[in-house]
Design an enzyme around this catalytic site. Sequence first.
Site, PDB file in Angstrom:
ATOM      1  N   ASN A 129       0.667 -46.248  15.915  1.00 24.50           N
ATOM      2  CA  ASN A 129       2.207 -45.851  16.846  1.00 24.50           C
ATOM      3  C   ASN A 129       2.281 -46.081  18.397  1.00 24.50           C
ATOM      4  O   ASN A 129       2.174 -44.748  18.978  1.00 24.50           O
ATOM      5  CB  ASN A 129       2.816 -44.845  15.717  1.00 24.50           C
ATOM      6  CG  ASN A 129       4.509 -44.617  16.442  1.00 24.50           C
ATOM      7  OD1 ASN A 129       4.981 -45.529  17.637  1.00 24.50           O
ATOM      8  ND2 ASN A 129       4.636 -43.604  15.767  1.00 24.50           N
ATOM      9  N   TRP A 130       2.779 -46.924  18.686  1.00 26.29           N
ATOM     10  CA  TRP A 130       2.436 -47.082  21.137  1.00 26.29           C
ATOM     11  C   TRP A 130       3.373 -46.412  21.042  1.00 26.29           C
ATOM     12  O   TRP A 130       3.772 -45.588  22.066  1.00 26.29           O
ATOM     13  CB  TRP A 130       2.302 -47.989  20.462  1.00 26.29           C
ATOM     14  CG  TRP A 130       0.936 -49.434  20.819  1.00 26.29           C
ATOM     15  CD1 TRP A 130       0.078 -48.970  19.758  1.00 26.29           C
ATOM     16  CD2 TRP A 130       1.370 -50.700  21.485  1.00 26.29           C
ATOM     17  NE1 TRP A 130      -0.568 -49.757  20.275  1.00 26.29           N
ATOM     18  CE2 TRP A 130      -0.090 -50.675  21.118  1.00 26.29           C
ATOM     19  CE3 TRP A 130       2.177 -51.187  21.771  1.00 26.29           C
ATOM     20  CZ2 TRP A 130      -0.344 -52.334  21.792  1.00 26.29           C
ATOM     21  CZ3 TRP A 130       1.568 -52.418  22.106  1.00 26.29           C
ATOM     22  CH2 TRP A 130       0.072 -52.913  21.602  1.00 26.29           C
ATOM     23  N   LYS A 131       4.758 -45.974  20.204  1.00 25.00           N
ATOM     24  CA  LYS A 131       6.186 -44.722  20.307  1.00 25.00           C
ATOM     25  C   LYS A 131       6.070 -45.693  21.720  1.00 25.00           C
ATOM     26  O   LYS A 131       6.612 -47.143  21.547  1.00 25.00           O
ATOM     27  CB  LYS A 131       5.453 -43.723  21.186  1.00 25.00           C
ATOM     28  CG  LYS A 131       5.106 -42.741  19.415  1.00 25.00           C
ATOM     29  CD  LYS A 131       4.655 -40.867  19.849  1.00 25.00           C
ATOM     30  CE  LYS A 131       3.629 -40.394  18.597  1.00 25.00           C
ATOM     31  NZ  LYS A 131       3.985 -39.636  18.333  1.00 25.00           N
ATOM     32  N   HIS A 149      10.140 -41.295  11.705  1.00 25.43           N
ATOM     33  CA  HIS A 149       9.469 -40.122  12.141  1.00 25.43           C
ATOM     34  C   HIS A 149       9.835 -39.406  12.354  1.00 25.43           C
ATOM     35  O   HIS A 149      11.550 -39.423  12.597  1.00 25.43           O
ATOM     36  CB  HIS A 149       8.311 -41.225  13.077  1.00 25.43           C
ATOM     37  CG  HIS A 149       7.667 -40.533  13.836  1.00 25.43           C
ATOM     38  ND1 HIS A 149       7.570 -40.016  14.439  1.00 25.43           N
ATOM     39  CD2 HIS A 149       6.034 -41.220  14.283  1.00 25.43           C
ATOM     40  CE1 HIS A 149       6.233 -39.642  15.360  1.00 25.43           C
ATOM     41  NE2 HIS A 149       5.938 -40.113  14.414  1.00 25.43           N
ATOM     42  N   GLU A 156       3.072 -35.965   7.542  1.00 26.46           N
ATOM     43  CA  GLU A 156       2.990 -36.242   9.470  1.00 26.46           C
ATOM     44  C   GLU A 156       3.208 -34.694   9.887  1.00 26.46           C
ATOM     45  O   GLU A 156       4.272 -34.474   9.613  1.00 26.46           O
ATOM     46  CB  GLU A 156       3.119 -36.285  10.376  1.00 26.46           C
ATOM     47  CG  GLU A 156       2.477 -38.517  10.252  1.00 26.46           C
ATOM     48  CD  GLU A 156       3.120 -38.902  11.206  1.00 26.46           C
ATOM     49  OE1 GLU A 156       2.197 -39.418  12.043  1.00 26.46           O
ATOM     50  OE2 GLU A 156       4.139 -38.576  12.112  1.00 26.46           O
ATOM     51  N   GLY A 180       0.663 -34.788  17.876  1.00 27.53           N
ATOM     52  CA  GLY A 180       0.998 -34.825  19.658  1.00 27.53           C
ATOM     53  C   GLY A 180       0.717 -32.905  20.676  1.00 27.53           C
ATOM     54  O   GLY A 180       0.943 -33.024  21.457  1.00 27.53           O
ATOM     55  N   SER A 223      -1.937 -35.400  15.949  1.00 29.73           N
ATOM     56  CA  SER A 223      -2.850 -35.059  16.886  1.00 29.73           C
ATOM     57  C   SER A 223      -4.650 -35.325  16.221  1.00 29.73           C
ATOM     58  O   SER A 223      -5.154 -34.629  15.867  1.00 29.73           O
ATOM     59  CB  SER A 223      -3.052 -33.337  16.926  1.00 29.73           C
ATOM     60  OG  SER A 223      -2.307 -33.247  17.317  1.00 29.73           O
ATOM     61  N   GLY A 243      -0.460 -41.754  17.211  1.00 29.35           N
ATOM     62  CA  GLY A 243       0.210 -41.769  18.179  1.00 29.35           C
ATOM     63  C   GLY A 243      -1.074 -42.292  19.075  1.00 29.35           C
ATOM     64  O   GLY A 243      -1.258 -43.120  19.723  1.00 29.35           O
TER      65      GLY A 243
HETATM   66  P1  PGA Z   1      -0.421 -37.722  18.032  1.00 32.16           P
HETATM   67  O1  PGA Z   1       0.891 -38.344  17.173  1.00 32.16           O
HETATM   68  O2  PGA Z   1      -1.792 -38.732  16.817  1.00 32.16           O
HETATM   69  O3  PGA Z   1      -0.462 -38.249  19.442  1.00 32.16           O
HETATM   70  O4  PGA Z   1      -0.300 -36.326  17.270  1.00 32.16           O
HETATM   71  C1  PGA Z   1       1.219 -38.741  15.418  1.00 32.16           C
HETATM   72  C2  PGA Z   1       2.387 -39.387  15.064  1.00 32.16           C
HETATM   73  O5  PGA Z   1       3.510 -38.425  15.776  1.00 32.16           O
HETATM   74  O6  PGA Z   1       2.367 -40.895  15.133  1.00 32.16           O
END
Ligand code: PGA
Length: 254
Positions: A6-8, A95, A165, A171, A213, A234
Site C-alpha cells: 500500500n503506497w498510501k 483501511h 491490521e 506505522g 509494522s 505500508g
Molecule cells: P505499516 O502500514 O506497514 O507502515 O505499518 C501498514 C498499513 O497501514 O497497511
Amino acid sequence: MLIVSNWKAYVDTEKRAEELIRVAKRITKKRSFQNTLFVPVLAPPFPLLGVYRKRISPLSCASQDVSNIAPGSGTGEVTARLLRALGVSYVIIGHSERRKNGETDSLVREKTQRALEENLIPIVCIGENFRDEHGQYLSELRTQIRAIFEDLDVRLAKKIIIAYEPVWAIGKGAGGAMQPDDLEEMVLYIRKCISEHIPERSALQLPILYGGSVLAENAFLLVKQGRVQGLLIGRSGVESDAYQELVKALSKTS
Ligand code: PGA
C-alpha cells in the site's frame, strides 16, 4: 502468498513509482515463501494507478479505495467499474486511515459489495483501535466482521480477502508489530467470527493478511506462526531497500 504494498500517499513522484515497480518486478520473480509463490500486488495512489497499471503488469494492481456508488453523478468518486475496466484486480477497502476519516462499517459493506459486483477482489481491512483489558476489542472486531459478511451470498463472500491490521500496530516501526503468537490467536478468532455468517469450511479457507509494522526482522515469523496467507505492508513497501530485505527475509528456507 500475497504481499500487498500500500503506497498510501508516500509515493508522490513518477521517478519513485518507477523505481518501486522495477524493484518489485525483479525481486519477487520466482521467489516463494516455503514453496508458496509470492503474489506481489502494488497499490499506488489513483493517478499513478492510471499512469502505471500497464507498466506494473504482469504484477497485479490494487486501488487504495473504491467508491460505493454506481457510475453517475459523484464528483471525485472512483467507481469499481472504472477500476475494473483499467485492469485493476484488487481493492483495499476500510483501511483504518480511511475509517479514521469517517468511513463507517456500513460504508465498508457497500464498497465491498460494489467491488464484488464488478469482479474486483476486495481486501477488506479490519482491526481494533487499541487493546483493553476487558476484551472489548474482540467485540469491536466481531462487529466489523458482521458488517462485511452478514447476509452476504456465500459465493461472493468466498471472494473476499481480510486484512487484519490492529490500528495500534500500524506505522510503528521496529518492535511495533504484534507478536506472532498473538496473531495466531487473532486469526483463529477472526475465522470463528466469519463462520457465524458463512459455512465453517469456507471461513477456514478465506485468505487473511496481516498488516502493521511488518519489517524484514519480523515478517517471516508473523506469516509462519501467525498462519496468515500474506501481508499488507505500508512503509516497507515504499522504500526499495526495505522492500528487498523484506522479500529476501520471507523467502529464506527454514
Ligand atoms: P505499516 O502500514 O506497514 O507502515 O505499518 C501498514 C498499513 O497501514 O497497511
